[in-house]
Scaffold this motif. Structure first.
Motif, PDB file in Angstrom:
ATOM      1  N   ALA A 156       0.800  -1.438  -0.131  1.00  0.00           N
ATOM      2  CA  ALA A 156      -0.308   0.232  -0.192  1.00  0.00           C
ATOM      3  C   ALA A 156       0.874   1.260   0.109  1.00  0.00           C
ATOM      4  N   VAL A 157       1.866   1.144   0.802  1.00  0.00           N
ATOM      5  CA  VAL A 157       2.609   2.873   0.912  1.00  0.00           C
ATOM      6  C   VAL A 157       3.475   2.484  -0.687  1.00  0.00           C
ATOM      7  N   TRP A 164      -1.817  11.622   0.362  1.00  0.00           N
ATOM      8  CA  TRP A 164      -2.638  10.889   1.410  1.00  0.00           C
ATOM      9  C   TRP A 164      -2.436  10.010   1.303  1.00  0.00           C
ATOM     10  N   GLN A 165      -2.670   9.432   0.231  1.00  0.00           N
ATOM     11  CA  GLN A 165      -2.738   7.930   0.441  1.00  0.00           C
ATOM     12  C   GLN A 165      -1.527   7.040   1.411  1.00  0.00           C
ATOM     13  N   ARG A 166       0.005   7.792   0.681  1.00  0.00           N
ATOM     14  CA  ARG A 166       0.832   7.210   1.284  1.00  0.00           C
ATOM     15  C   ARG A 166       1.546   7.687   2.604  1.00  0.00           C
ATOM     16  N   GLU A 167       0.666   8.505   2.708  1.00  0.00           N
ATOM     17  CA  GLU A 167       0.934   9.150   4.338  1.00  0.00           C
ATOM     18  C   GLU A 167      -0.133   8.001   5.285  1.00  0.00           C
ATOM     19  N   MET A 168      -0.986   7.744   4.605  1.00  0.00           N
ATOM     20  CA  MET A 168      -1.875   6.701   5.463  1.00  0.00           C
ATOM     21  C   MET A 168      -1.644   5.706   5.503  1.00  0.00           C
ATOM     22  N   ALA A 169      -0.874   5.434   4.584  1.00  0.00           N
ATOM     23  CA  ALA A 169      -0.244   3.370   4.383  1.00  0.00           C
ATOM     24  C   ALA A 169       0.969   3.422   5.286  1.00  0.00           C
ATOM     25  N   ALA A 171       1.597   5.529   8.279  1.00  0.00           N
ATOM     26  CA  ALA A 171       0.884   5.511   9.017  1.00  0.00           C
ATOM     27  C   ALA A 171       0.899   3.527   9.510  1.00  0.00           C
ATOM     28  N   GLU A 172      -0.191   3.347   9.056  1.00  0.00           N
ATOM     29  CA  GLU A 172      -0.761   1.986   9.269  1.00  0.00           C
ATOM     30  C   GLU A 172       0.396   1.166   9.735  1.00  0.00           C
ATOM     31  N   LEU A 173       1.155   0.902   8.659  1.00  0.00           N
ATOM     32  CA  LEU A 173       3.000   0.323   8.218  1.00  0.00           C
ATOM     33  C   LEU A 173       3.589   0.333  10.228  1.00  0.00           C
ATOM     34  N   ARG A 174       3.345   2.041   9.953  1.00  0.00           N
ATOM     35  CA  ARG A 174       4.441   2.714  11.462  1.00  0.00           C
ATOM     36  C   ARG A 174       3.530   1.638  12.857  1.00  0.00           C
ATOM     37  N   THR A 175       1.944   1.688  12.797  1.00  0.00           N
ATOM     38  CA  THR A 175       1.610   1.027  13.542  1.00  0.00           C
ATOM     39  C   THR A 175       2.077  -0.571  13.674  1.00  0.00           C
ATOM     40  N   ALA A 176       2.269  -1.225  12.578  1.00  0.00           N
ATOM     41  CA  ALA A 176       2.163  -2.415  12.647  1.00  0.00           C
ATOM     42  C   ALA A 176       3.649  -2.789  13.223  1.00  0.00           C
ATOM     43  N   LEU A 177       4.669  -2.170  13.097  1.00  0.00           N
ATOM     44  CA  LEU A 177       5.779  -2.704  13.348  1.00  0.00           C
ATOM     45  C   LEU A 177       6.409  -1.536  14.996  1.00  0.00           C
ATOM     46  N   GLY A 178       5.005  -0.448  15.519  1.00  0.00           N
ATOM     47  CA  GLY A 178       5.350  -0.350  16.292  1.00  0.00           C
ATOM     48  C   GLY A 178       7.138   0.065  16.255  1.00  0.00           C
ATOM     49  N   ASP A 179       7.717  -0.217  17.559  1.00  0.00           N
ATOM     50  CA  ASP A 179       9.225  -0.016  17.846  1.00  0.00           C
ATOM     51  C   ASP A 179      10.483   0.265  16.635  1.00  0.00           C
ATOM     52  N   ARG A 180      10.248  -1.114  16.426  1.00  0.00           N
ATOM     53  CA  ARG A 180      10.854  -1.530  14.819  1.00  0.00           C
ATOM     54  C   ARG A 180      10.808   0.258  13.895  1.00  0.00           C
ATOM     55  N   ALA A 181       9.604   0.376  13.812  1.00  0.00           N
ATOM     56  CA  ALA A 181       9.753   1.331  12.943  1.00  0.00           C
ATOM     57  C   ALA A 181      10.035   2.883  13.152  1.00  0.00           C
ATOM     58  N   ASP A 182      11.140   2.999  13.857  1.00  0.00           N
ATOM     59  CA  ASP A 182      11.658   4.018  13.794  1.00  0.00           C
ATOM     60  C   ASP A 182      13.065   4.428  13.398  1.00  0.00           C
ATOM     61  N   GLY A 183      13.916   2.843  13.176  1.00  0.00           N
ATOM     62  CA  GLY A 183      15.170   2.600  13.337  1.00  0.00           C
ATOM     63  C   GLY A 183      15.821   2.296  11.740  1.00  0.00           C
ATOM     64  N   PRO A 184      16.799   2.536  12.061  1.00  0.00           N
ATOM     65  CA  PRO A 184      17.574   2.619  10.037  1.00  0.00           C
ATOM     66  C   PRO A 184      16.941   1.600   9.507  1.00  0.00           C
ATOM     67  N   HIS A 185      16.838   2.315   8.089  1.00  0.00           N
ATOM     68  CA  HIS A 185      16.138   0.803   7.397  1.00  0.00           C
ATOM     69  C   HIS A 185      16.990   1.009   6.208  1.00  0.00           C
ATOM     70  N   THR A 186      16.878   0.547   5.023  1.00  0.00           N
ATOM     71  CA  THR A 186      16.945   0.799   3.371  1.00  0.00           C
ATOM     72  C   THR A 186      15.936  -0.364   2.643  1.00  0.00           C
ATOM     73  N   VAL A 187      15.326   0.049   1.408  1.00  0.00           N
ATOM     74  CA  VAL A 187      14.699  -0.422   0.366  1.00  0.00           C
ATOM     75  C   VAL A 187      15.827  -1.421  -0.487  1.00  0.00           C
ATOM     76  N   VAL A 188      14.903  -3.054  -0.920  1.00  0.00           N
ATOM     77  CA  VAL A 188      15.614  -3.704  -1.903  1.00  0.00           C
ATOM     78  C   VAL A 188      14.886  -3.405  -2.475  1.00  0.00           C
ATOM     79  N   CYS A 189      15.130  -4.153  -4.313  1.00  0.00           N
ATOM     80  CA  CYS A 189      14.192  -4.132  -5.739  1.00  0.00           C
ATOM     81  C   CYS A 189      15.519  -5.265  -6.139  1.00  0.00           C
TER      82      CYS A 189
END
Length: 424
Positions: A156-157, A164-169, A171-189
């Motif tokens: 969804a993100v 606005w759709q991306r911001e909502m998505a 927020a939902e992913l951040r809620t699902a991840l909890g504390d883990r959402a605020d750490g360093p991340h990267t994306v792989v394709c």
């Protein structure tokens, strides 16, 4: 395996190694290495004591499908206690094994292995080791719970068409991840991803450090890119309608992207050697999820660049793809120039390559001729033909820039080439 449990797994494996007096290894249920103990026992650390199966497991961090099937034939998936497996040199198993199944609430989640020895561990030692495997099982189960399927949330993100759709998505992913959402991340394709359907992707439990993953359209003309930008929306026509794999990966810090390279390489290996060439792209590391859409654009653009220019891959980081950072952001039609078009016909392949090598070498005729394997006078003749075909002046900086970028952009529109077809 998430980074917060890595040290815990290692400590528990070391504890089993001490209890049994032999080095132990821990693998998940897909036979991918999680940790191995280095028990200091003369002989057990002697390289000659390692058979090919164990050596490959440690060096590549996984076993082959044939090895997995062979060991599972001894009933380890159903066992609730230690299983002894005899030596079988013809299968590459030069020493016997003891397998301790790692279970949680009746479900096998992994295996602890040790090389069997004479007289071997006592029943009391094995009982103590099995109690440790129960603690490992609880950790693996906890990780599986935290690594629950977030395919829908991540997709969804990355496919949101409006802010606005991306911001909502997010927020939902951040809620699902909890504390883990605020750490360093990267994306792989990883693209193109071999799949029979959009939900046919590996589990997060089988990719060390994975937070979430999903498949997305690749080269479907606008779908699959966050906000309509980035690699999926402007993927090369040659790729056609396929799939890419998007992976959200947690890092220890934004200065330590090495786990992303390892995960990308593992996914490419899992994708297999059959089919079209594949590549992986890695976005610049970020803290938190706010810029996740842009990270996906960077990752998919890097994968496109690696497919277009094999010397950049098979795993390319956003910081390493040079001019492709700009070119992958352009719609395909914008990168076509009428002056350069005559040079891009199949009949002029040799001249196009000559022009690109010459410009890659900053117009240094000696270096370009050496790389092309031709005499300098031959190079000058070809350059004059290039000027005649295009009407461009190779002594003019802007004309050279136009030609160089058009040639690079043309790579993004061609069918991906295998690594053996690289120019360098």
């Amino acid at each position: 395996m998430t980074s917060e449990h890595r040290d815990d797994y290692q400590e528990l494996v070391d504890e089993i190694s001490e209890l049994l007096g032999a080095p132990a290894t821990l693998e998940n249920r897909d036979f991918e290495l999680i940790a191995f103990g280095a028990y200091d026992s003369e002989g057990d650390l002697d390289p000659s004591a390692l058979d090919p199966v164990r050596t490959r497991s440690i060096l590549t961090r996984r076993s082959t499908a044939a090895v997995r099937a062979w060991f599972e034939g001894f009933g380890i998936t159903r066992a609730t206690g230690p299983v002894r497996i005899p030596r079988t040199p013809e299968a590459g198993v030069h020493r016997g094994r003891v397998c301790l199944p790692v279970r949680h609430r009746g479900v096998v989640l992994g295996y602890v292995w040790l090389l069997d020895y004479d007289p071997g561990p006592s029943p009391q030692q094995l009982d103590a080791a099995m109690r440790v495997t129960a603690r490992i099982g609880a950790l693996l189960a906890d990780e599986a719970q935290h690594g629950a399927d977030l395919t829908r949330e991540l997709r969804a993100v990355l496919t949101a068409e409006r802010d606005w759709q991306r911001e909502m998505a997010v927020a939902e992913l951040r809620t699902a991840l909890g504390d883990r959402a605020d750490g360093p991340h990267t994306v792989v394709c990883v693209a193109p991803w071999p799949s029979a359907g959009p939900d046919d992707a590996p589990s997060v439990r089988t990719v060390p450090g994975a937070t979430a993953l999903c498949t997305l359209p690749w080269g479907a003309g606008g779908s699959g890119g966050a906000g309509g930008a980035g690699g999926a929306s402007h993927a090369p026509e040659a790729v056609g309608g396929g799939l890419s794999l998007a992976l959200l990966l947690r890092l220890r810090s934004t200065d330590a992207p090495a786990p992303a390279t390892s995960a990308a390489s593992r996914l490419l290996e899992r994708a297999g050697d059959g089919g079209p060439p594949r590549a992986a792209g890695i976005a610049a590391p970020r803290a938190g999820l706010a810029d996740l859409g842009r990270a996906w654009e960077e990752a998919s653009a890097s994968a496109r660049a690696a497919l277009a220019e094999p010397r950049l891959g098979p795993v390319a980081q956003w910081a390493s793809i040079g001019p492709f950072r700009l070119l992958t952001a352009l719609p395909p039609a914008a990168a076509r120039d009428p002056a350069v078009s005559p040079l891009l016909s199949p009949a002029q392949t040799e001249l196009a390559r000559t022009a690109e090598v010459y410009l890659d070498r900053a117009g240094q005729a000696g270096r370009a001729a050496a790389e092309l394997g031709i005499h300098r006078q031959t190079l000058y003749y070809r350059l004059s033909r290039i000027e005649q075909l295009t009407g461009l002046d190779l002594d003019d900086g802007e004309d050279r820039l136009l030609l160089h970028m058009a040639l690079k952009a043309h790579r993004l529109r061609r069918p991906p080439r295998s690594p053996g077809e690289g120019r360098r």
